[in-house]
Design a protein around this motif. Structure first.
Motif, mmCIF file in Angstrom:
data_model
loop_
_atom_site.group_PDB
_atom_site.id
_atom_site.type_symbol
_atom_site.label_atom_id
_atom_site.label_comp_id
_atom_site.label_asym_id
_atom_site.label_seq_id
_atom_site.Cartn_x
_atom_site.Cartn_y
_atom_site.Cartn_z
ATOM 1 N N LYS A 51 0.848 -1.192 0.000
ATOM 2 C CA LYS A 51 0.000 0.000 0.000
ATOM 3 C C LYS A 51 0.886 1.244 0.000
ATOM 4 C CE LYS A 51 -3.623 -2.386 2.480
ATOM 5 N NZ LYS A 51 -4.413 -2.446 3.708
ATOM 6 N N ALA A 52 0.513 2.231 -0.815
ATOM 7 C CA ALA A 52 1.311 3.447 -0.963
ATOM 8 C C ALA A 52 0.823 4.558 -0.040
ATOM 9 C CB ALA A 52 1.276 3.934 -2.407
ATOM 10 N N THR A 53 1.788 5.244 0.561
ATOM 11 C CA THR A 53 1.528 6.434 1.374
ATOM 12 C C THR A 53 2.223 7.605 0.704
ATOM 13 O OG1 THR A 53 1.390 5.205 3.444
ATOM 14 C CG2 THR A 53 1.927 7.541 3.616
ATOM 15 N N ILE A 54 1.472 8.667 0.421
ATOM 16 C CA ILE A 54 2.071 9.853 -0.184
ATOM 17 C C ILE A 54 2.798 10.632 0.900
ATOM 18 C CG2 ILE A 54 1.590 12.058 -1.310
ATOM 19 C CD1 ILE A 54 -0.670 10.655 -2.812
ATOM 20 N N ASN A 55 4.068 10.953 0.621
ATOM 21 C CA ASN A 55 4.889 11.751 1.526
ATOM 22 C C ASN A 55 4.936 13.182 1.023
ATOM 23 O OD1 ASN A 55 5.483 9.422 3.079
ATOM 24 N ND2 ASN A 55 6.990 8.826 1.557
ATOM 25 N N GLN A 56 5.733 14.030 1.660
ATOM 26 C CA GLN A 56 5.733 15.449 1.309
ATOM 27 C C GLN A 56 5.952 15.646 -0.180
ATOM 28 O OE1 GLN A 56 8.268 17.976 3.623
ATOM 29 N NE2 GLN A 56 7.359 19.810 2.789
ATOM 30 N N THR A 57 4.973 16.259 -0.820
ATOM 31 C CA THR A 57 4.965 16.497 -2.256
ATOM 32 C C THR A 57 4.469 17.916 -2.484
ATOM 33 O OG1 THR A 57 4.504 14.159 -2.729
ATOM 34 C CG2 THR A 57 3.951 15.739 -4.447
ATOM 35 N N LYS A 58 5.146 18.663 -3.344
ATOM 36 C CA LYS A 58 4.734 20.033 -3.655
ATOM 37 C C LYS A 58 3.691 19.994 -4.765
ATOM 38 C CE LYS A 58 7.526 22.072 -0.851
ATOM 39 N NZ LYS A 58 7.029 22.570 0.391
ATOM 40 N N ILE A 59 2.481 20.438 -4.430
ATOM 41 C CA ILE A 59 1.408 20.505 -5.415
ATOM 42 C C ILE A 59 0.760 21.877 -5.353
ATOM 43 C CG2 ILE A 59 0.953 18.022 -5.488
ATOM 44 C CD1 ILE A 59 -1.349 18.427 -3.556
ATOM 45 N N TYR A 60 0.112 22.270 -6.433
ATOM 46 C CA TYR A 60 -0.588 23.560 -6.491
ATOM 47 C C TYR A 60 -1.697 23.468 -7.525
ATOM 48 C CZ TYR A 60 2.484 24.030 -10.488
ATOM 49 O OH TYR A 60 3.145 23.791 -11.668
#
Length: 90
Positions: free
Chosen positions: A37-46
């Motif tokens: 299972k994937a966990t999203i870590n700190q990602t820059k989105i806008y």
């Protein structure tokens, strides 16, 4: 004995953790995988963002602590049905 070793290796692979990045729709997603299972870590989105339902072939089920910290330009987000956990500060 060989069959037992194969079973043990498959079990370890299914619970091992690893981190990766993947580009989906122009966004570089930082994520980790544990137990398939994937966990999203700190990602820059806008802007307007649709979270992918899978990363690396693994279903996205959670956002880690601070996953979207400092994303002041984020205007809307669509979260896939499979997400069951959102970490603090996400």
């Amino acid at each position: 004995m060989k069959k037992l070793a194969t079973i043990m290796l498959m079990a370890l692979m299914s619970i091992s953790a690893w981190a990766a990045t993947e580009v989906v729709n122009g966004i570089t997603w930082n994520y980790s995988v544990f137990g398939g299972k994937a966990t999203i870590n700190q990602t820059k989105i806008y802007g307007e963002v649709i979270i992918p339902s899978t990363l690396g072939g693994n279903p996205v089920t959670s956002f880690g602590w601070g996953a979207f910290r400092d994303c002041s330009g984020l205007t809307s987000i669509v979260i896939p049905d499979g997400v069951t956990s959102i970490g603090n500060g996400a």
